[in-house]
Design a protein around this motif. Structure first.
Motif, PDB file in Angstrom:
ATOM      1  N   ASP A  90       0.827  -1.210   0.000  1.00 62.66           N
ATOM      2  CA  ASP A  90       0.000   0.000   0.000  1.00 62.66           C
ATOM      3  C   ASP A  90       0.864   1.264   0.000  1.00 62.66           C
ATOM      4  N   TYR A  91       1.970   1.208   0.730  1.00 65.66           N
ATOM      5  CA  TYR A  91       2.880   2.358   0.803  1.00 65.66           C
ATOM      6  C   TYR A  91       3.405   2.707  -0.585  1.00 65.66           C
ATOM      7  N   LEU A  92       3.890   1.700  -1.305  1.00 63.54           N
ATOM      8  CA  LEU A  92       4.439   1.944  -2.634  1.00 63.54           C
ATOM      9  C   LEU A  92       3.349   2.306  -3.636  1.00 63.54           C
ATOM     10  N   PHE A  93       2.231   1.594  -3.565  1.00 67.17           N
ATOM     11  CA  PHE A  93       1.176   1.812  -4.551  1.00 67.17           C
ATOM     12  C   PHE A  93       0.584   3.213  -4.446  1.00 67.17           C
ATOM     13  N   SER A  94       0.600   3.768  -3.240  1.00 66.72           N
ATOM     14  CA  SER A  94      -0.025   5.074  -3.024  1.00 66.72           C
ATOM     15  C   SER A  94       0.879   6.250  -3.366  1.00 66.72           C
ATOM     16  N   LYS A  95       2.178   5.988  -3.626  1.00 65.07           N
ATOM     17  CA  LYS A  95       3.106   7.080  -3.901  1.00 65.07           C
ATOM     18  C   LYS A  95       2.825   7.716  -5.264  1.00 65.07           C
ATOM     19  N   GLU A  96       2.574   9.001  -5.254  1.00 60.38           N
ATOM     20  CA  GLU A  96       2.303   9.703  -6.510  1.00 60.38           C
ATOM     21  C   GLU A  96       3.574   9.929  -7.316  1.00 60.38           C
ATOM     22  N   THR A  97       4.706  10.016  -6.630  1.00 60.29           N
ATOM     23  CA  THR A  97       5.996  10.155  -7.295  1.00 60.29           C
ATOM     24  C   THR A  97       6.967   9.136  -6.712  1.00 60.29           C
ATOM     25  N   TRP A  98       7.513   8.286  -7.571  1.00 63.93           N
ATOM     26  CA  TRP A  98       8.520   7.321  -7.135  1.00 63.93           C
ATOM     27  C   TRP A  98       9.900   7.945  -7.324  1.00 63.93           C
ATOM     28  N   TYR A 106      11.660  -0.928  -3.527  1.00 66.04           N
ATOM     29  CA  TYR A 106      10.945  -1.975  -4.257  1.00 66.04           C
ATOM     30  C   TYR A 106      11.906  -3.055  -4.755  1.00 66.04           C
ATOM     31  N   MET A 107      13.068  -2.644  -5.229  1.00 68.96           N
ATOM     32  CA  MET A 107      14.066  -3.623  -5.663  1.00 68.96           C
ATOM     33  C   MET A 107      14.402  -4.616  -4.553  1.00 68.96           C
ATOM     34  N   SER A 108      14.488  -4.116  -3.332  1.00 72.73           N
ATOM     35  CA  SER A 108      14.939  -4.956  -2.228  1.00 72.73           C
ATOM     36  C   SER A 108      13.841  -5.836  -1.644  1.00 72.73           C
ATOM     37  N   TYR A 120       1.552  -5.172 -10.807  1.00 79.48           N
ATOM     38  CA  TYR A 120       0.871  -3.894 -10.608  1.00 79.48           C
ATOM     39  C   TYR A 120       1.819  -2.831 -10.038  1.00 79.48           C
ATOM     40  N   LEU A 121       2.693  -3.241  -9.112  1.00 79.71           N
ATOM     41  CA  LEU A 121       3.646  -2.281  -8.548  1.00 79.71           C
ATOM     42  C   LEU A 121       4.643  -1.817  -9.602  1.00 79.71           C
ATOM     43  N   THR A 122       5.042  -2.714 -10.467  1.00 82.50           N
ATOM     44  CA  THR A 122       5.970  -2.338 -11.537  1.00 82.50           C
ATOM     45  C   THR A 122       5.316  -1.333 -12.477  1.00 82.50           C
ATOM     46  N   GLN A 123       4.031  -1.518 -12.748  1.00 86.61           N
ATOM     47  CA  GLN A 123       3.319  -0.553 -13.589  1.00 86.61           C
ATOM     48  C   GLN A 123       3.207   0.798 -12.883  1.00 86.61           C
ATOM     49  N   GLN A 124       3.004   0.781 -11.570  1.00 85.15           N
ATOM     50  CA  GLN A 124       2.974   2.026 -10.810  1.00 85.15           C
ATOM     51  C   GLN A 124       4.316   2.741 -10.867  1.00 85.15           C
ATOM     52  N   ASP A 142      18.163   0.566 -12.531  1.00 88.57           N
ATOM     53  CA  ASP A 142      17.209   0.074 -11.534  1.00 88.57           C
ATOM     54  C   ASP A 142      15.857  -0.219 -12.183  1.00 88.57           C
ATOM     55  N   PHE A 143      15.405   0.660 -13.057  1.00 92.01           N
ATOM     56  CA  PHE A 143      14.152   0.425 -13.778  1.00 92.01           C
ATOM     57  C   PHE A 143      14.221  -0.900 -14.531  1.00 92.01           C
ATOM     58  N   LEU A 144      15.310  -1.092 -15.260  1.00 92.74           N
ATOM     59  CA  LEU A 144      15.454  -2.313 -16.052  1.00 92.74           C
ATOM     60  C   LEU A 144      15.502  -3.554 -15.167  1.00 92.74           C
ATOM     61  N   TYR A 145      16.215  -3.463 -14.060  1.00 94.38           N
ATOM     62  CA  TYR A 145      16.292  -4.593 -13.124  1.00 94.38           C
ATOM     63  C   TYR A 145      14.893  -5.015 -12.695  1.00 94.38           C
ATOM     64  N   ILE A 146      14.070  -4.041 -12.338  1.00 97.16           N
ATOM     65  CA  ILE A 146      12.731  -4.336 -11.846  1.00 97.16           C
ATOM     66  C   ILE A 146      11.834  -4.868 -12.960  1.00 97.16           C
ATOM     67  N   ILE A 147      11.877  -4.230 -14.125  1.00 90.59           N
ATOM     68  CA  ILE A 147      11.036  -4.686 -15.235  1.00 90.59           C
ATOM     69  C   ILE A 147      11.388  -6.107 -15.640  1.00 90.59           C
ATOM     70  N   LEU A 148      12.682  -6.394 -15.765  1.00 95.06           N
ATOM     71  CA  LEU A 148      13.117  -7.731 -16.173  1.00 95.06           C
ATOM     72  C   LEU A 148      12.816  -8.768 -15.094  1.00 95.06           C
ATOM     73  N   SER A 149      12.976  -8.391 -13.833  1.00 98.99           N
ATOM     74  CA  SER A 149      12.640  -9.316 -12.740  1.00 98.99           C
ATOM     75  C   SER A 149      11.155  -9.649 -12.769  1.00 98.99           C
ATOM     76  N   THR A 150      10.327  -8.632 -12.981  1.00 94.74           N
ATOM     77  CA  THR A 150       8.881  -8.848 -13.038  1.00 94.74           C
ATOM     78  C   THR A 150       8.517  -9.678 -14.267  1.00 94.74           C
ATOM     79  N   ALA A 151       9.202  -9.444 -15.375  1.00 92.05           N
ATOM     80  CA  ALA A 151       8.949 -10.219 -16.591  1.00 92.05           C
ATOM     81  C   ALA A 151       9.234 -11.700 -16.367  1.00 92.05           C
TER      82      ALA A 151
END
Length: 216
Positions: A90-98, A106-108, A120-124, A142-151
């Motif tokens: 909820d904390y991450l999903f509610s953040k208007e600016t990451w 989120y990575m950790s 859903y968090l990756t899309q946020q 970092d963006f790529l790490y998260i996108i590829l991990s989610t993929a």
């Protein structure tokens, strides 16, 4: 922000410094293996931030406490309750600016969430962190790490539409020629998508190419 020539990232950083909200980042947070000293450090930080949260009831202290607790969970040294996982989600999903803080957080802790929660968090992150991605190459990585991990998570779950979307988003996030490892991993993931779509010939060829490059 544009009128005063200050990025959202800079504004949040200055605000956190002014309010003594120090947000530590450790390379060990995203490593699969850490040494005993790093684990002891997480134990110490976990106790430190828990006490700070008890004293201040500041959300940032609680989040930092849960981050360290999550790091310990990876090595069976702590348990993170469903309520704590939901709080972080909820904390991450509610953040208007990451900012860099939310991205590194989120990575950790990405392994805490269910597959679809991760999607859903990756899309946020992509929606609300776009202002940070072009600041420096660390943010892009970092963006790529998260996108590829989610993929990879979506591939192992057989989620074809979500996987296809993440593959496209990963390709859009590669801005230069430096990301050879990430490009190779993306090529491998494309092979997994071909496999799930039933094209075994293309899948075998694509995955074989990626594995051959990894050997080099």
């Amino acid at each position: 922000m544009l009128n005063i020539n200050v990025s959202v990232e800079e504004f949040v950083y200055i605000n956190n410094q002014r309010n003594n909200r120090y947000q530590p980042f450790h390379y060990e947070d995203t490593k699969d293996y850490v040494d005993q000293q790093s684990l002891e450090n997480s134990k110490t930080l976990s106790k430190y931030y828990y006490q700070k949260w008890i004293d201040s009831r500041d959300e940032y202290d609680y989040v930092n406490f849960l981050k360290e607790k999550s790091s310990m969970k990876k090595h069976q040294l702590a348990k993170v309750s469903q309520k704590e996982k939901q709080f972080l989600y909820d904390y991450l999903f509610s953040k208007e600016t990451w900012t860099h803080y939310e991205i590194r957080l989120y990575m950790s802790i990405i392994s805490l969430f269910s597959p679809m929660q991760s999607f859903y968090l990756t899309q946020q992150m992509l929606k609300n962190g776009s202002e940070t991605i072009d600041l420096n190459w660390n943010h892009q990585a970092d963006f790529l790490y998260i996108i590829l991990s989610t993929a990879l998570i979506m591939a192992f779950q057989g989620k074809i539409p979500e996987l296809a979307q993440l593959i496209k988003q990963a390709g859009n996030s590669i801005h230069n020629e430096q990301y050879l490892y990430e490009k190779t991993e993306l090529h491998f993931i494309k092979g997994l998508l071909s496999y799930l779509e039933g094209d075994r010939i293309v899948a075998k060829k694509t995955i074989k190419e990626a594995l051959l490059f990894f050997r080099f």
